[in-house]
Design a protein around this motif. Sequence first.
Motif, PDB file in Angstrom:
ATOM      1  N   SER A 168     -11.490 -14.468   7.608  1.00  0.00           N
ATOM      2  CA  SER A 168     -12.546 -14.659   8.607  1.00  0.00           C
ATOM      3  C   SER A 168     -13.891 -14.925   7.947  1.00  0.00           C
ATOM      4  O   SER A 168     -14.671 -15.771   8.408  1.00  0.00           O
ATOM      5  N   LEU A 169     -14.154 -14.212   6.864  1.00  0.00           N
ATOM      6  CA  LEU A 169     -15.413 -14.423   6.143  1.00  0.00           C
ATOM      7  C   LEU A 169     -15.469 -15.808   5.533  1.00  0.00           C
ATOM      8  O   LEU A 169     -16.487 -16.505   5.615  1.00  0.00           O
ATOM      9  N   GLN A 170     -14.371 -16.244   4.927  1.00  0.00           N
ATOM     10  CA  GLN A 170     -14.357 -17.580   4.335  1.00  0.00           C
ATOM     11  C   GLN A 170     -14.503 -18.651   5.409  1.00  0.00           C
ATOM     12  O   GLN A 170     -15.129 -19.690   5.184  1.00  0.00           O
ATOM     13  N   ALA A 171     -13.943 -18.403   6.582  1.00  0.00           N
ATOM     14  CA  ALA A 171     -14.057 -19.363   7.680  1.00  0.00           C
ATOM     15  C   ALA A 171     -15.506 -19.536   8.134  1.00  0.00           C
ATOM     16  O   ALA A 171     -15.872 -20.574   8.688  1.00  0.00           O
ATOM     17  N   LEU A 172     -16.315 -18.515   7.883  1.00  0.00           N
ATOM     18  CA  LEU A 172     -17.741 -18.591   8.214  1.00  0.00           C
ATOM     19  C   LEU A 172     -18.542 -19.310   7.136  1.00  0.00           C
ATOM     20  O   LEU A 172     -19.754 -19.481   7.265  1.00  0.00           O
ATOM     21  N   GLY A 173     -17.868 -19.706   6.048  1.00  0.00           N
ATOM     22  CA  GLY A 173     -18.559 -20.345   4.940  1.00  0.00           C
ATOM     23  C   GLY A 173     -19.209 -19.361   3.986  1.00  0.00           C
ATOM     24  O   GLY A 173     -20.072 -19.730   3.174  1.00  0.00           O
ATOM     25  N   ILE A 174     -18.791 -18.101   4.062  1.00  0.00           N
ATOM     26  CA  ILE A 174     -19.333 -17.040   3.209  1.00  0.00           C
ATOM     27  C   ILE A 174     -18.591 -17.034   1.876  1.00  0.00           C
ATOM     28  O   ILE A 174     -17.365 -17.170   1.843  1.00  0.00           O
ATOM     29  N   ARG A 175     -19.321 -16.857   0.780  1.00  0.00           N
ATOM     30  CA  ARG A 175     -18.673 -16.647  -0.512  1.00  0.00           C
ATOM     31  C   ARG A 175     -18.167 -15.206  -0.537  1.00  0.00           C
ATOM     32  O   ARG A 175     -18.924 -14.264  -0.245  1.00  0.00           O
ATOM     33  N   VAL A 176     -16.901 -15.023  -0.893  1.00  0.00           N
ATOM     34  CA  VAL A 176     -16.275 -13.708  -0.845  1.00  0.00           C
ATOM     35  C   VAL A 176     -15.863 -13.274  -2.251  1.00  0.00           C
ATOM     36  O   VAL A 176     -15.125 -13.992  -2.934  1.00  0.00           O
ATOM     37  N   VAL A 177     -16.347 -12.107  -2.653  1.00  0.00           N
ATOM     38  CA  VAL A 177     -16.091 -11.565  -3.985  1.00  0.00           C
ATOM     39  C   VAL A 177     -15.551 -10.148  -3.844  1.00  0.00           C
ATOM     40  O   VAL A 177     -16.011  -9.386  -2.980  1.00  0.00           O
ATOM     41  N   ASP A 216     -13.152 -15.852  -3.431  1.00  0.00           N
ATOM     42  CA  ASP A 216     -13.648 -16.783  -4.449  1.00  0.00           C
ATOM     43  C   ASP A 216     -13.591 -16.200  -5.856  1.00  0.00           C
ATOM     44  O   ASP A 216     -13.479 -16.947  -6.823  1.00  0.00           O
ATOM     45  N   LEU A 217     -13.658 -14.870  -5.951  1.00  0.00           N
ATOM     46  CA  LEU A 217     -13.682 -14.235  -7.271  1.00  0.00           C
ATOM     47  C   LEU A 217     -13.258 -12.785  -7.155  1.00  0.00           C
ATOM     48  O   LEU A 217     -13.605 -12.113  -6.171  1.00  0.00           O
ATOM     49  N   ILE A 218     -12.511 -12.310  -8.157  1.00  0.00           N
ATOM     50  CA  ILE A 218     -12.167 -10.894  -8.278  1.00  0.00           C
ATOM     51  C   ILE A 218     -12.581 -10.436  -9.667  1.00  0.00           C
ATOM     52  O   ILE A 218     -12.246 -11.087 -10.670  1.00  0.00           O
ATOM     53  N   ALA A 219     -13.308  -9.328  -9.747  1.00  0.00           N
ATOM     54  CA  ALA A 219     -13.753  -8.800 -11.040  1.00  0.00           C
ATOM     55  C   ALA A 219     -13.710  -7.279 -11.005  1.00  0.00           C
ATOM     56  O   ALA A 219     -13.840  -6.663  -9.947  1.00  0.00           O
ATOM     57  N   VAL A 269     -22.907  -8.183  -9.900  1.00  0.00           N
ATOM     58  CA  VAL A 269     -22.498  -8.503  -8.527  1.00  0.00           C
ATOM     59  C   VAL A 269     -23.304  -9.687  -7.993  1.00  0.00           C
ATOM     60  O   VAL A 269     -22.755 -10.628  -7.406  1.00  0.00           O
ATOM     61  N   LEU A 270     -24.602  -9.660  -8.207  1.00  0.00           N
ATOM     62  CA  LEU A 270     -25.448 -10.741  -7.717  1.00  0.00           C
ATOM     63  C   LEU A 270     -25.152 -12.055  -8.424  1.00  0.00           C
ATOM     64  O   LEU A 270     -25.153 -13.126  -7.805  1.00  0.00           O
ATOM     65  N   ASP A 271     -24.871 -11.983  -9.725  1.00  0.00           N
ATOM     66  CA  ASP A 271     -24.471 -13.196 -10.444  1.00  0.00           C
ATOM     67  C   ASP A 271     -23.198 -13.781  -9.829  1.00  0.00           C
ATOM     68  O   ASP A 271     -23.083 -14.986  -9.628  1.00  0.00           O
ATOM     69  N   ALA A 272     -22.235 -12.891  -9.545  1.00  0.00           N
ATOM     70  CA  ALA A 272     -20.960 -13.338  -8.975  1.00  0.00           C
ATOM     71  C   ALA A 272     -21.143 -13.871  -7.558  1.00  0.00           C
ATOM     72  O   ALA A 272     -20.446 -14.806  -7.140  1.00  0.00           O
ATOM     73  N   ALA A 273     -22.071 -13.277  -6.822  1.00  0.00           N
ATOM     74  CA  ALA A 273     -22.301 -13.691  -5.439  1.00  0.00           C
ATOM     75  C   ALA A 273     -22.942 -15.072  -5.353  1.00  0.00           C
ATOM     76  O   ALA A 273     -22.713 -15.818  -4.393  1.00  0.00           O
ATOM     77  N   GLY A 274     -23.744 -15.408  -6.360  1.00  0.00           N
ATOM     78  CA  GLY A 274     -24.422 -16.700  -6.341  1.00  0.00           C
ATOM     79  C   GLY A 274     -25.422 -16.818  -5.206  1.00  0.00           C
ATOM     80  O   GLY A 274     -25.677 -17.912  -4.702  1.00  0.00           O
ATOM     81  N   ALA A 275     -25.984 -15.699  -4.790  1.00  0.00           N
ATOM     82  CA  ALA A 275     -26.941 -15.682  -3.681  1.00  0.00           C
ATOM     83  C   ALA A 275     -28.031 -14.661  -4.011  1.00  0.00           C
ATOM     84  O   ALA A 275     -27.886 -13.836  -4.921  1.00  0.00           O
ATOM     85  N   LEU A 276     -29.109 -14.719  -3.275  1.00  0.00           N
ATOM     86  CA  LEU A 276     -30.178 -13.746  -3.442  1.00  0.00           C
ATOM     87  C   LEU A 276     -29.725 -12.395  -2.906  1.00  0.00           C
ATOM     88  O   LEU A 276     -28.799 -12.301  -2.095  1.00  0.00           O
ATOM     89  N   VAL A 313     -24.159  -8.995   0.966  1.00  0.00           N
ATOM     90  CA  VAL A 313     -23.747  -7.691   1.500  1.00  0.00           C
ATOM     91  C   VAL A 313     -22.733  -7.071   0.552  1.00  0.00           C
ATOM     92  O   VAL A 313     -21.776  -7.735   0.143  1.00  0.00           O
ATOM     93  N   TYR A 314     -22.959  -5.799   0.203  1.00  0.00           N
ATOM     94  CA  TYR A 314     -21.940  -5.057  -0.552  1.00  0.00           C
ATOM     95  C   TYR A 314     -21.266  -4.094   0.416  1.00  0.00           C
ATOM     96  O   TYR A 314     -21.931  -3.311   1.097  1.00  0.00           O
TER      97      TYR A 314
END
Length: 213
Positions: free
Chosen positions: A92-101, A122-125, A143-150, A155-156
């Motif tokens: 559901s999150l990916q369907a919204l265009g959200i990057r999911v980590v 998109d990524l597992i670490a 986490v922020l580097d992996a998220a690629g967003a401000l 959201v964590y």
Amino acid sequence: MIRAVVLDIGETITRDDRYWASWADWLDIPRHTVSALVGAVVSQSRDNADALRLIRPGIDIAAEYEAREAAGRGEHLNESDLYPDVRPALASLQALGIRVVIAGNQTVKAGQMLRGLDLPVDLIATSDEWGTAKPDPEFFARVLDAAGALAYETVYVGDHPANDIFPARQAGLRTAHLRRGPWGYLWADAPEVIEAADWRIDSLTGVATAIAP
């Protein structure tokens, strides 16, 4: 606008049943004893590994972990360890265009096993892969580097206030506290958690609903 969602692993994505049961079997004590002791140390805001230290004072957990692996009784994770809401929530999150980590305090092996489940992310670490663990601020920088967003666009999601919600909030991220597992249930209504969490959810499917534009 939220552009990325990063999720904790233990008791957020995966159930801890197998993990603690395997330790009970390895130490040759009843499984309910380990469960009770985990609950006891959680209620005292102690490290959950203290349950093992109560059972065997002086235990070298890293050495025992290696011994378990060598004996073929080490870490294991498969589809049955996932909570049932995981796949639909991630999709559901990916369907919204959200990057999911997915990123949490776990071993290198746990990361490999999770990636083997082909989850819609998109990524597992893991902390062992990154060389830093929660609640260290460096973990949330990664986490922020992996998220690629401000930070305010990220959201964590996690169950553990001290490891997830508080440090994520301090790092400037938005936060969603999940009422799941010992930590999630125990502190769900604590005033400090209510204040720190942007959202309080009972299921991962609540994340997409909460952040949908």
